[in-house]
Design an enzyme around this catalytic site. Structure first.
Site, PDB file in Angstrom:
ATOM      1  N   GLU A 218      -8.861   5.231  -6.572  1.00  0.00           N
ATOM      2  CA  GLU A 218      -8.195   5.559  -7.905  1.00  0.00           C
ATOM      3  C   GLU A 218      -8.703   6.008  -8.848  1.00  0.00           C
ATOM      4  O   GLU A 218      -8.194   6.558  -9.941  1.00  0.00           O
ATOM      5  CB  GLU A 218      -7.207   4.258  -8.462  1.00  0.00           C
ATOM      6  CG  GLU A 218      -8.179   3.137  -9.135  1.00  0.00           C
ATOM      7  CD  GLU A 218      -9.044   2.194  -8.155  1.00  0.00           C
ATOM      8  OE1 GLU A 218      -9.097   1.232  -8.797  1.00  0.00           O
ATOM      9  OE2 GLU A 218      -8.789   2.510  -7.037  1.00  0.00           O
TER      10      GLU A 218
ATOM     11  N   ASP B 156       0.281   4.242  -2.569  1.00  0.00           N
ATOM     12  CA  ASP B 156       0.160   5.564  -2.179  1.00  0.00           C
ATOM     13  C   ASP B 156       0.984   6.472  -2.867  1.00  0.00           C
ATOM     14  O   ASP B 156       0.750   7.651  -3.337  1.00  0.00           O
ATOM     15  CB  ASP B 156       0.428   5.861  -0.684  1.00  0.00           C
ATOM     16  CG  ASP B 156      -0.688   5.280   0.318  1.00  0.00           C
ATOM     17  OD1 ASP B 156      -1.917   5.016  -0.431  1.00  0.00           O
ATOM     18  OD2 ASP B 156      -0.700   5.327   1.486  1.00  0.00           O
TER      19      ASP B 156
ATOM     20  N   HIS C 193       0.801  -1.023   0.085  1.00  0.00           N
ATOM     21  CA  HIS C 193      -0.115   0.112   0.089  1.00  0.00           C
ATOM     22  C   HIS C 193       0.889   1.115   0.120  1.00  0.00           C
ATOM     23  O   HIS C 193       0.374   2.233  -0.432  1.00  0.00           O
ATOM     24  CB  HIS C 193      -1.082  -0.064   0.986  1.00  0.00           C
ATOM     25  CG  HIS C 193      -2.070  -0.883   0.967  1.00  0.00           C
ATOM     26  ND1 HIS C 193      -3.259  -0.956   0.218  1.00  0.00           N
ATOM     27  CD2 HIS C 193      -2.138  -2.211   1.512  1.00  0.00           C
ATOM     28  CE1 HIS C 193      -4.050  -1.775   0.094  1.00  0.00           C
ATOM     29  NE2 HIS C 193      -3.411  -2.664   1.062  1.00  0.00           N
TER      30      HIS C 193
END
Length: 231
Positions: free
Chosen positions: A163, A137, A133
């Site tokens: 997204e 990010d 993750h």
């Protein structure tokens, strides 16, 4: 007693200036206060030194308090309109912008049409699954930065969830929207944030003649995005 009113302009410094300006403003107000209270009669000022010190302290504390209140208000406004990860506008800000556009005149020949670009990162779940993750990010942040830099002045960009990113193009025709969408697609494709290749799919929609219907505009942009993803 009149000298206490020097605290009044001090209370407005936080609303008018950033922290550095507040410091200069405080020094300026204190200089005016001391000049008015001390220079005409230094002996009398010395006799009332405790009162003058109290007023100076009131001026400084007023600046500190007003500055803290203003900064708290600014932080609240930022949280209510900005996505903390990407720095893009969030869904709350988008709703306000769409409300402004809804019902406005729309005519492509007159340059008053508006367009939306609904963008989605391709296979983003795979990025999170394979790289973590934190990498996901970083990818979102890089894509947001890249897209923001490729837009025209006056265009606005919003992260509306996950997204998905939506771009509002005021005054854009169909040709403008397609050209900008293609530029965004190519700019994102060039990048490799954290070593990950990223592509985006984009659905474009342009307002119909006469009046802008934002609900219809979003629905058509969403349908166009599904077609782009399927392609």
């Amino acid at each position: 007693p009149v000298a206490v009113w020097f605290a009044l302009p001090a209370a407005t410094l936080g609303f008018r200036f950033e922290p550095r300006g507040m410091v200069f403003g405080t020094v300026y107000v204190l200089a005016l206060f001391l000049g008015a209270a001390v220079l005409p009669d230094p002996d009398a000022a010395w006799q009332y030194r405790q009162e003058l010190i109290a007023i100076a302290a009131l001026i400084v504390s007023t600046v500190i308090l007003s500055g803290a209140l203003v900064e708290s208000d600014r932080a609240h406004r930022r949280r209510s309109t900005l996505d903390p990860l990407t720095g893009l506008f969030n869904r709350n800000a988008l709703e306000q912008r769409l409300a402004e556009l809804d019902g406005q005149p729309s005519s492509a020949p007159e340059g008053s049409s508006h367009a939306l670009l609904l963008c989605d990162l391709d296979h983003f779940k795979r990025v999170n699954d394979e790289y973590g993750h934190a990498a996901g990010d970083a990818v979102l942040q890089d894509v947001a930065y890249t897209m923001r830099g490729a837009l025209r002045a006056g265009d606005s960009i919003y992260r509306i969830g996950g997204e998905e990113i939506l771009v509002v193009l005021p005054g854009a025709s169909r040709e403008d929207a397609v050209g900008i969408a293609e530029r965004l697609r190519l700019e994102v494709r060039k990048r490799r944030p954290v070593g990950v290749g990223v592509t985006i799919s984009i659905g474009a929609a342009v307002s119909k003649p006469e009046r802008v219907d934002t609900d219809d505009l979003v629905a058509r942009a969403d349908a166009a995005l599904y077609m782009a993803k399927a392609s």
